[in-house]
Structures are given as C-alpha cells and as structure tokens.
Design a protein around this motif. Structure first.
Motif, short mmCIF file in Angstrom:
data_model
loop_
_atom_site.label_atom_id
_atom_site.label_comp_id
_atom_site.label_asym_id
_atom_site.label_seq_id
_atom_site.Cartn_x
_atom_site.Cartn_y
_atom_site.Cartn_z
N ASN A 32 0.86 -1.18 0.00
CA ASN A 32 0.00 0.00 0.00
C ASN A 32 0.89 1.23 0.00
O ASN A 32 1.70 1.41 0.92
CB ASN A 32 -0.90 -0.02 1.23
N SER A 34 0.42 4.21 0.72
CA SER A 34 0.22 5.21 1.77
C SER A 34 0.82 4.80 3.10
O SER A 34 1.16 5.65 3.92
CB SER A 34 -1.28 5.48 1.95
N ASN A 35 0.96 3.49 3.35
CA ASN A 35 1.50 3.06 4.65
C ASN A 35 2.52 1.93 4.55
O ASN A 35 2.98 1.42 5.58
CB ASN A 35 0.36 2.62 5.57
N ASP A 36 2.87 1.54 3.34
CA ASP A 36 3.88 0.49 3.10
C ASP A 36 3.47 -0.89 3.62
O ASP A 36 4.32 -1.78 3.75
CB ASP A 36 5.23 0.88 3.71
N GLU A 37 2.19 -1.08 3.91
CA GLU A 37 1.71 -2.39 4.35
C GLU A 37 1.55 -3.32 3.15
O GLU A 37 1.09 -2.88 2.08
CB GLU A 37 0.38 -2.25 5.09
N GLU A 101 -4.25 4.12 -3.33
CA GLU A 101 -5.66 3.96 -3.02
C GLU A 101 -6.51 4.93 -3.83
O GLU A 101 -6.10 6.05 -4.13
CB GLU A 101 -5.91 4.20 -1.53
#
Length: 254
Positions: A32, A34-37, A101
């Motif tokens: 992701n 936005s959060n590197d997940e 996203e």
C-alpha cells in the motif's frame, strides 16, 4: 587455444542473452503506497503470456515472464497499474511495487417501491419477469442466463448484417482473440475471473474498452441482464463461444 577461448566466451554470452530473452519466474512484493503495508490478494496478469498470479499474506507474488512483458496489477479500492518487466528486475530478483488507493464514492442507490397488499397473487404480479434462458458453461457447476437463440443461429443476424459488427470486431483483433483459448486454459486466470465483475482484466487482455466489450456480448445475442450480472469468467466463455461460431461462418463467407 585462443580460438577455443573465444568460442567458449561466445557460447557463454549467447547463453546469457538467451536466458534473458526466455521465460523465467519473476518475483515481487506489492504494498500500500500510503502506509507500506503488504497487500494480500492483488491480481497480477501477464498480458503478453496470458498467465496470472495473486499476492500472499506478505504481499509476495511469483509469475512467469520475460523481459519487456507487461504485468497488469489490480486490487479493489486501488488504482490499477501496468508494470514492464526489465532485464534488471530479472537479474537482481524481487521488486517492490506500490499501489495507490482510490477515493471511493458511494453510488446513488434507487430502490423500487412496491405497494404490497398481502395477497400473494397480487404482489407477485408486481415483480419483473426475467425472460432469459439458461445455458451452461463448461467447467462451472451452474448455468447462466442469456438471450434467445443458441448455436450458430445466435449470430447469423449479426454476421450477415450490412454493419457486420462482429466481423469487423473479431477480424481486426485476431491476435487478441487468440488469447481467449489461453485465458480459458489457464487455471489462475479462470480463478481470478470467476470472482470478478468489473471486466477490467478482459478489456486489458482483449484490448477493447468496456463499451465495446458489452457490445460484442450483446451482438452475440446475450441479454442485458446477463451482461449486467455475469462474472468475468462467464463473459469470457460467452465471447469465446461466439468467436468460435464466427470463425465457422466467416470461413463459409469467404
């Protein structure tokens, strides 16, 4: 001696070039942005090889590819992207890819109002009647709905129509349509398409937009209800069957 050394060097160089040009397994991790997940369940399709894969719980994937192949990455709620396979990627191993996203907006929902009376006969009469017919698809345990007409009769009106929509569509996209058989034979692709309704993979692999895809299915005499509710796999099988019939009729036409 020098000749032998030169020959060995030439063989090794040729082997390296051949290995870079041939198919191999490329690996990667999708996160992701936005959060590197890591993202689990991302759909990856090699547009050139017509092979598919998905990411695991760690966002990892592996897929058959060669240099200059294009991978299409899609995930619900994220912007789909295309990634080119490079020689550096093949040479140095795994690559990390970030997806962005999308801002999700709820569409307006229209609820049809029925004035229920409590009398079964009266209330049932208010429910729209679906006049479609049931057909089966190989490999599926259930059927799907389609418009009237089966077999060759389904597209006779289209193939001999002056507009010749199907002839122009299929005839100009012979290479893309050859991917239909590959798509049907690839278990990963079929699994991905069986749970999707967005037509994105089909439009990417067949190189048509959504409007043209729906029009192809409609010209093959499938109903509006089928077009709106069928899974991507059912749409694939419908177009594939229609294309096979088109080939038979086009040979006779020539």
């Amino acid at each position: 001696m020098k000749y032998i050394f030169f020959l060995l060097a030439l063989i090794l160089t040729s082997s390296v070039v051949f290995a870079q040009q041939g198919n191999t397994n490329v690996t990667g991790v999708i996160i992701n942005g936005s959060n590197d997940e890591p993202l689990e369940g991302v759909n990856i399709v090699n547009i050139n090889q017509v092979t598919g894969s998905t990411t695991n719980s760690k966002g990892e994937f592996e897929i058959v590819a060669k240099a200059n192949d294009t991978l299409h990455l899609s995930y619900l709620g994220f912007k789909s992207i295309k990634v080119k396979v490079t020689n550096d990627w093949i040479k140095f191993g795994s690559s990390t890819i970030a997806l962005t996203e999308l801002a999700l907006a709820l569409e307006e929902v229209v609820v049809n109002q029925f004035r229920l009376t409590g009398y079964l006969e009266v209330d049932i009469a208010q429910v729209p009647i679906n006049t479609n017919y049931q057909y089966s698809i190989s490999g599926l345990q259930y059927g799907y709905e389609a418009g009237k007409g089966t077999g060759v009769n389904k597209i006779l009106s289209s193939i001999f129509n002056p507009a010749d929509f199907l002839y122009n569509t299929f005839g100009k996209k012979a290479q893309e349509m050859k991917k239909l058989k590959q798509m049907k034979q690839n278990d990963e692709i079929r699994d991905l398409l069986s749970s999707r309704f967005d037509r994105e993979m089909l439009t990417v692999l067949l190189q048509v937009d959504r409007v043209d895809l729906d029009e192809i299915v409609r010209q093959c005499n499938y109903s509006k209800d089928f077009i709106n509710t069928a899974t991507d796999l059912q749409i694939l099988d419908a177009i594939s069957g229609c294309y096979e019939e088109y080939k038979v009729l086009s040979r006779g036409r020539k």
